[in-house]
Write an enzyme that holds these catalytic residues in place. Structure first.
Site, short mmCIF file in Angstrom:
data_model
loop_
_atom_site.label_atom_id
_atom_site.label_comp_id
_atom_site.label_asym_id
_atom_site.label_seq_id
_atom_site.Cartn_x
_atom_site.Cartn_y
_atom_site.Cartn_z
N GLY A 1 1.50 1.50 0.46
CA GLY A 1 0.45 2.45 0.08
C GLY A 1 1.02 3.66 0.61
N THR A 2 1.80 3.83 1.89
CA THR A 2 2.20 4.99 2.50
C THR A 2 3.02 5.45 1.60
OG1 THR A 2 2.02 3.88 4.58
CG2 THR A 2 3.44 5.89 4.66
N SER B 1 -1.56 -1.33 -2.15
CA SER B 1 -0.87 -1.89 -1.29
C SER B 1 -1.12 -3.53 -1.22
CB SER B 1 -0.98 -1.54 0.15
OG SER B 1 -0.28 -2.14 1.09
N ALA B 2 -0.12 -4.14 -1.55
CA ALA B 2 -0.56 -5.70 -1.56
C ALA B 2 -0.93 -6.28 -0.58
CB ALA B 2 0.74 -6.51 -2.14
N HIS B 3 -0.73 -5.93 0.72
CA HIS B 3 -1.00 -6.64 1.80
C HIS B 3 -2.41 -6.71 2.16
CE1 HIS B 3 -0.96 -3.56 5.18
NE2 HIS B 3 -0.36 -2.80 4.36
N CYS C 1 -12.44 8.07 22.70
CA CYS C 1 -11.69 8.26 23.78
C CYS C 1 -10.44 7.59 23.72
CB CYS C 1 -12.49 7.85 24.98
SG CYS C 1 -12.62 5.88 25.08
N THR D 1 17.12 -1.27 -5.66
CA THR D 1 16.94 -2.62 -6.39
C THR D 1 15.65 -3.09 -6.10
OG1 THR D 1 19.34 -2.98 -6.13
CG2 THR D 1 17.82 -4.91 -6.65
N GLN E 1 -7.74 0.55 0.25
CA GLN E 1 -8.78 -0.27 0.73
C GLN E 1 -9.57 -0.97 -0.33
OE1 GLN E 1 -9.34 -1.57 3.46
NE2 GLN E 1 -7.75 -0.39 4.65
C1 LIG Z 1 -6.62 3.75 3.49
C2 LIG Z 1 -5.03 3.30 3.57
N1 LIG Z 1 -4.10 4.30 2.91
C3 LIG Z 1 -3.02 3.97 3.03
C4 LIG Z 1 -2.58 2.77 4.00
C5 LIG Z 1 -0.93 2.33 4.11
O1 LIG Z 1 -0.76 1.40 3.22
P1 LIG Z 1 0.62 0.45 3.81
O2 LIG Z 1 0.31 -0.15 4.90
O3 LIG Z 1 0.93 -0.08 2.52
O4 LIG Z 1 1.65 1.60 3.77
C6 LIG Z 1 -3.31 2.01 4.71
C7 LIG Z 1 -2.87 1.12 5.48
O5 LIG Z 1 -3.62 0.77 6.69
C8 LIG Z 1 -4.91 2.46 4.47
O6 LIG Z 1 -5.74 1.75 5.01
#
Ligand SMILES: Cc1ncc(COP(=O)(O)O)c(C=O)c1O
Length: 374
Positions: free
Chosen positions: A71-72, A200-202, A327, A238, A180
């Site tokens: 996802g990042t 994001s697969a995980h 905090c 790859t 999410q």
């Molecule tokens: C809303 C959201 N965006 C992006 C990400 C990033 O995904 P990834 O862990 O696959 O880089 C996350 C993961 O915590 C997420 O919760």
């Protein structure tokens, strides 16, 4: 009792069937998908089959799906490349986005002529749609709106169709971080006009380190990672074949079992919420509990001397959850989301996030165990 994993917004355990699919590919399909011989062609076919699965799930064309490392990368690519390649000079986003979006926006601001504006967030953590509409109308600059579908800490959901329609009628592009919600809610890209989205697969019982970006056919951007011609020239390197196969297998299962899983998780969350309230009437919940992702419950406990150690004590008792307190004590690193919503609060926030693998007995145990920790 085994450990109780209530941190399913951070990640999810890989599904056994997904693991089987992946290990089979690892053992047998060692070809490089760019090779033209039989091993290469087999590997290529697996990737293209996976792409078809993702495209069918989202009702888009296969040419609009590009696999990434997660996802990042998908969010970085959509944001940075739309500025670089599509002439975006203004981005409207929100202060509650994931750090991979917020920090990408910081980098965009530092390196160019693109201004970033933050939309107003109401007291419950929802995007103020009137403010968004006014901002869209206020300028004729080429604008990209970047808003997440569900917040990973408090679960608030964006009305995707409404925001997509607002953006379309204002001529703005729309990027939605759907990390999410992918596999948890139906998304139909044929009827909902989104320009970029991410998965994001995980987060849906697949492997870590693999995801995808959807890029609408109308928005031709150049690669984020330069290299070979992989991903139709859009991402050099790859391919992570077993990761991609695992992603597609996990997504297929998540979609097939979506309603069943959702019903189970909704029941668990509601049971946990009402049991907590009954036993600890001073708890409060963050975000819009009426309009939230069914898997997340962000709970704030009253200030107490033991509060700083809450997550550690949960962990010592075999319970995994995550922090999110305004905090910063060194143990609980704090959350920009909770800090934005409750800047002066000294309450201790824990995000509990559920999966269809959790049970009522587990959540009852957590409610019981909390007694000695507050
Ligand atoms: C809303 C959201 N965006 C992006 C990400 C990033 O995904 P990834 O862990 O696959 O880089 C996350 C993961 O915590 C997420 O919760």
């Amino acid at each position: 009792m085994d450990r109780i994993f209530l941190d399913n917004s951070a990640t999810t355990p890989i599904d056994p069937e997904v693991l089987v699919a992946m290990t089979e590919v690892m053992a047998k399909n060692y070809g490089n998908p760019s090779s033209i011989h039989a091993e290469g062609r087999q590997a290529r076919a697996l990737i293209e089959q996976a792409r078809k699965t993702v495209a069918n799930t989202l009702n888009c064309s296969i040419g609009e799906i590009f696999f990434t490392s997660g996802g990042t990368e998908a969010n970085n690519m959509a944001l940075k490349n739309s500025v670089r390649d599509l002439g975006i000079t203004r981005i409207i986003s929100s202060p509650l986005e994931h750090h991979c979006v917020l920090h990408s926006l910081d980098a965009i601001c530092e390196s160019g002529n693109t201004a970033v504006e933050m939309v107003r967030i109401d007291a419950r953590g929802n995007v103020d749609l009137i403010d968004l509409e006014q901002r869209l109308a206020a300028s004729s600059e080429k604008t990209l709106v970047s808003l997440m579908h569900a917040n990973n800490e408090i679960g608030n959901m964006l009305p995707l169709e409404k925001v997509a329609a607002l953006c379309e009628s204002a001529g703005a592009l729309f990027h939605c971080d759907t990390v999410q919600t992918m596999g948890y809610f139906p998304i139909d890209l044929d009827t909902t006009r989104v320009n970029f989205l991410s998965g994001s697969a995980h987060k849906f019982y697949g492997p870590k380190g693999v995801g995808f970006v959807y890029i609408n056919n109308d928005n031709i951007i150049k690669p984020y990672l330069n290299g070979g011609a992989q991903e139709r020239n859009m991402r050099g390197g790859t391919e992570n074949i077993y990761g991609i196969v695992g992603l597609a297998a996990a997504l297929k299962m998540a979609v097939a079992e979506q309603e069943e899983r959702a019903a189970k998780i909704r029941t668990l969350k509601e049971h946990f919420r009402s049991s907590l309230l009954e036993k600890y009437p001073s708890v409060t919940f963050n975000g819009d509990t009426e309009n939230g992702h069914y898997k997340v419950l962000s709970v704030s406990f009253p200030e107490s001397p033991k509060g700083d150690l809450l997550l550690m004590n949960l962990d010592l008792n075999g319970i995994s959850a995550s922090g999110g307190s305004a905090c910063s004590s060194g143990i609980d690193v704090g959350s920009h989301v909770i800090a934005h919503l409750h800047p002066d609060s000294k309450r201790h926030t824990v995000r509990f996030s559920f999966s269809h693998h959790n049970t009522i007995a587990e959540v009852d145990y957590v409610v019981e165990k909390l007694e000695g920790m507050l």
